[in-house]
Design a protein around this motif. Sequence first.
Motif, PDB file in Angstrom:
ATOM      1  N   ARG A 100       0.838  -1.206   0.000  1.00  0.00           N
ATOM      2  CA  ARG A 100       0.000   0.000   0.000  1.00  0.00           C
ATOM      3  C   ARG A 100       0.872   1.255   0.000  1.00  0.00           C
ATOM      4  NH1 ARG A 100      -4.954   0.744   0.773  1.00  0.00           N
ATOM      5  NH2 ARG A 100      -5.347  -1.151   1.934  1.00  0.00           N
ATOM      6  N   LEU A 101       1.858   1.275   0.874  1.00  0.00           N
ATOM      7  CA  LEU A 101       2.738   2.445   0.961  1.00  0.00           C
ATOM      8  C   LEU A 101       3.490   2.669  -0.351  1.00  0.00           C
ATOM      9  CD1 LEU A 101       4.110   1.973   4.588  1.00  0.00           C
ATOM     10  CD2 LEU A 101       2.432   3.678   3.795  1.00  0.00           C
ATOM     11  N   LEU A 102       3.985   1.597  -0.948  1.00  0.00           N
ATOM     12  CA  LEU A 102       4.701   1.724  -2.223  1.00  0.00           C
ATOM     13  C   LEU A 102       3.769   2.173  -3.341  1.00  0.00           C
ATOM     14  CD1 LEU A 102       6.977  -1.439  -1.974  1.00  0.00           C
ATOM     15  CD2 LEU A 102       7.734   0.957  -1.919  1.00  0.00           C
ATOM     16  N   ALA A 103       2.553   1.624  -3.379  1.00  0.00           N
ATOM     17  CA  ALA A 103       1.583   2.013  -4.412  1.00  0.00           C
ATOM     18  C   ALA A 103       1.188   3.478  -4.248  1.00  0.00           C
ATOM     19  CB  ALA A 103       0.357   1.101  -4.354  1.00  0.00           C
ATOM     20  N   GLU A 104       0.905   3.886  -3.029  1.00  0.00           N
ATOM     21  CA  GLU A 104       0.536   5.287  -2.784  1.00  0.00           C
ATOM     22  C   GLU A 104       1.682   6.228  -3.129  1.00  0.00           C
ATOM     23  OE1 GLU A 104      -0.882   5.259   1.265  1.00  0.00           O
ATOM     24  OE2 GLU A 104      -2.861   4.524   0.655  1.00  0.00           O
ATOM     25  N   VAL A 147      -6.430   9.191 -11.299  1.00  0.00           N
ATOM     26  CA  VAL A 147      -7.661   8.697 -10.673  1.00  0.00           C
ATOM     27  C   VAL A 147      -7.635   7.193 -10.379  1.00  0.00           C
ATOM     28  CG1 VAL A 147      -9.080  10.565 -11.625  1.00  0.00           C
ATOM     29  CG2 VAL A 147      -8.810   8.418 -12.914  1.00  0.00           C
ATOM     30  N   THR A 148      -6.523   6.546 -10.616  1.00  0.00           N
ATOM     31  CA  THR A 148      -6.407   5.120 -10.330  1.00  0.00           C
ATOM     32  C   THR A 148      -6.581   4.901  -8.827  1.00  0.00           C
ATOM     33  OG1 THR A 148      -4.937   4.769 -12.210  1.00  0.00           O
ATOM     34  CG2 THR A 148      -4.850   3.133 -10.438  1.00  0.00           C
ATOM     35  N   ASP A 149      -7.484   3.989  -8.487  1.00  0.00           N
ATOM     36  CA  ASP A 149      -7.766   3.685  -7.084  1.00  0.00           C
ATOM     37  C   ASP A 149      -6.741   2.714  -6.528  1.00  0.00           C
ATOM     38  OD1 ASP A 149     -10.269   5.139  -6.783  1.00  0.00           O
ATOM     39  OD2 ASP A 149     -11.145   3.631  -8.113  1.00  0.00           O
ATOM     40  N   ILE A 150      -6.554   2.753  -5.221  1.00  0.00           N
ATOM     41  CA  ILE A 150      -5.743   1.773  -4.508  1.00  0.00           C
ATOM     42  C   ILE A 150      -6.650   1.157  -3.443  1.00  0.00           C
ATOM     43  CG2 ILE A 150      -3.729   1.385  -3.043  1.00  0.00           C
ATOM     44  CD1 ILE A 150      -2.448   3.838  -4.471  1.00  0.00           C
TER      45      ILE A 150
END
Length: 162
Positions: free
Chosen positions: A92-96, A113-116
């Motif tokens: 999550r941290l890396l994606a954000e 606008v890509t969701d995580i």
Amino acid sequence: MVKPFDQEPGIHSVTSGYTGGHTENPTYKEVCSETTGHREAVQIIFDPQVYSYEKLLEIFWVQIDPTDEGGQFFDRGESYKTAIYVHTEKQRLLAEASKNELEQSGKYNKPIVTDIFSASEFYPAEESHQNYYSKNPGHYQAYYTGSGRKRMVEHNKERFNQ
């Protein structure tokens, strides 16, 4: 989204399917009806010692239009909106961080606008959807080019200097 990852070292499998919704074992027709809450997705099993999560994210961003709120290319609707599904807090941290970095980079003139989301149950798609690019190369290539995805990927590769 299978082809860009399929032959990479350290990638064990790339499975087409559906996730994020409320219907168990949905079919492609059900997902496209926009009644299941699912989005089309790929599940990638990889060896992080060989192929890092950060590299997965880099390849992902190149393959999509992260500013498209309504889907991707010819495919419109909630089930085609882009998302990253994370399995751990580290992911999550890396994606954000990668999304924020892309947002701040100025590479796009619209919001990302890509969701995580946290990963939920993943349902493999029907066999006819697995490795579609290799089973139906003519149709795949016609869509890839005709939809504008090829042009977007080439442009994104320039944006990302890949």
